[in-house]
Design an enzyme around this catalytic site. Structure first.
Site, PDB file in Angstrom:
ATOM      1  N   ARG A   1      76.114-153.504  38.203  1.00  0.00           N
ATOM      2  CA  ARG A   1      75.324-154.705  37.864  1.00  0.00           C
ATOM      3  C   ARG A   1      74.135-154.884  38.807  1.00  0.00           C
ATOM      4  O   ARG A   1      73.128-155.499  38.449  1.00  0.00           O
ATOM      5  CB  ARG A   1      76.245-155.941  37.893  1.00  0.00           C
ATOM      6  CG  ARG A   1      75.610-157.222  37.308  1.00  0.00           C
ATOM      7  CD  ARG A   1      76.674-158.286  37.138  1.00  0.00           C
ATOM      8  NE  ARG A   1      76.211-159.526  36.543  1.00  0.00           N
ATOM      9  CZ  ARG A   1      76.078-160.678  37.202  1.00  0.00           C
ATOM     10  NH1 ARG A   1      76.378-160.752  38.493  1.00  0.00           N
ATOM     11  NH2 ARG A   1      75.677-161.766  36.571  1.00  0.00           N
TER      12      ARG A   1
ATOM     13  N   ILE B   1      71.032-163.292  33.376  1.00  0.00           N
ATOM     14  CA  ILE B   1      72.034-162.255  33.129  1.00  0.00           C
ATOM     15  C   ILE B   1      73.366-163.010  33.133  1.00  0.00           C
ATOM     16  O   ILE B   1      73.633-163.829  34.020  1.00  0.00           O
ATOM     17  CB  ILE B   1      71.988-161.136  34.188  1.00  0.00           C
ATOM     18  CG1 ILE B   1      73.090-160.083  33.972  1.00  0.00           C
ATOM     19  CG2 ILE B   1      72.052-161.655  35.615  1.00  0.00           C
ATOM     20  CD1 ILE B   1      72.957-158.847  34.875  1.00  0.00           C
ATOM     21  N   SER B   2      74.181-162.763  32.108  1.00  0.00           N
ATOM     22  CA  SER B   2      75.413-163.549  31.959  1.00  0.00           C
ATOM     23  C   SER B   2      76.405-163.260  33.077  1.00  0.00           C
ATOM     24  O   SER B   2      76.315-162.244  33.766  1.00  0.00           O
ATOM     25  CB  SER B   2      76.073-163.227  30.619  1.00  0.00           C
ATOM     26  OG  SER B   2      75.124-163.259  29.587  1.00  0.00           O
ATOM     27  N   GLN B   3      77.372-164.155  33.174  1.00  0.00           N
ATOM     28  CA  GLN B   3      78.464-164.014  34.135  1.00  0.00           C
ATOM     29  C   GLN B   3      79.314-162.791  33.736  1.00  0.00           C
ATOM     30  O   GLN B   3      79.674-162.651  32.565  1.00  0.00           O
ATOM     31  CB  GLN B   3      79.279-165.288  34.015  1.00  0.00           C
ATOM     32  CG  GLN B   3      80.352-165.497  35.007  1.00  0.00           C
ATOM     33  CD  GLN B   3      80.994-166.864  34.797  1.00  0.00           C
ATOM     34  OE1 GLN B   3      80.438-167.731  34.107  1.00  0.00           O
ATOM     35  NE2 GLN B   3      82.151-167.054  35.367  1.00  0.00           N
TER      36      GLN B   3
END
Ligand code: SAH
Length: 223
Positions: free
Chosen positions: A44, A70-72
């Site tokens: 990530r 950016i999503s969890q």
């Protein structure tokens, strides 16, 4: 040159960080081994730029360019798990953002199409895909509320921005037996993550959990 104590520490902390990251995913319900492996293979840190990059391994959403997020990771994991991607699948993602979700999907599917309304995000994500040699992803600048008619139908569709209702063109571009996972609801309130399965006779809807995503916006972005 031999490894000094500092090199040793760095290596140790990278491994510890990875273990913590995977542990957080599992403890939040991401249990599918294929999904966990794909997430383990996808760093990530490569998708988060600038001042927030040192927080890339924490289970939290982070800002990216163009005012997006950016999503969890645990939400990425739960959505990917709900999508139940098969190795022969052709997948459409609406909302490329950083490219992180698409990179994970590329390990699970035959082909991934990902679209975003911001050309800058598409360009930057494409650079990371090339660097990682993820050749089965095609990233395109377009308004994903219309899907991608040229490549339809899809086995799986994932939308990572919230619409009030599932967009009609996306429902139409899902194969019979196909699955779509998306957040629905007003952008400033709590949204629901839903899973839509296309049956011979219509659509089946499952509500999965409350979530919070940036809104699905019509038209192309300025950047
Ligand atoms: N999946 C991304 C996070 C996406 S954030 C990741 O892994 O990092 C949501 C994204 O949806 C934003 O980049 C935003 O530009 C995009 N978006 C919003 N409305 C859109 C639309 N109509 N068509 C395509 N992309 C859209």
């Amino acid at each position: 040159m031999t490894n000094g104590p500092r090199d040793f520490d760095d290596e140790g902390s990278a491994a510890t960080r990875k273990m913590r990251f995977l542990y957080a995913l599992r403890s939040r319900g991401v249990t599918d081994t294929r999904v966990l492996t794909a997430m383990e293979q996808t760093d990530r840190g490569l998708f988060v730029r600038g001042v927030f990059s040192d927080r890339a391994y924490e289970d939290m959403p982070l800002p990216i360019a163009c005012g997006q997020t950016i999503s969890q990771p645990s939400i990425v994991g739960l959505m990917t798990q709900a999508l139940n991607v098969q190795p022969r699948d052709k997948v459409l993602e609406v909302g490329t953002g950083s490219g992180y979700q698409a990179a994970i999907l590329s390990h699970l599917a035959r082909r991934v199409y990902t679209v975003d309304r911001h050309r800058r995000l598409v360009r930057e994500a494409s650079e990371v895909f090339a660097r990682l040699d993820l050749t089965n992803i095609t990233a395109i600048t377009s308004d994903g509320s219309f899907g991608l008619p040229d490549q339809a139908p899809f086995d799986r569709i994932i939308v990572t921005a919230a619409a009030e209702d599932p967009p009609g063109p996306l429902l139409a571009q899902l194969k019979v037996g196909g699955i779509m996972v998306l957040p629905v609801g007003q952008s400033d309130t709590v949204q629901s993550l839903i899973k839509v399965t296309r049956l011979e006779t219509g659509y089946h809807y499952d509500e999965l959990r409350p979530v919070r995503f940036v809104p699905l916006v019509e038209g192309l972005g300025t950047e």
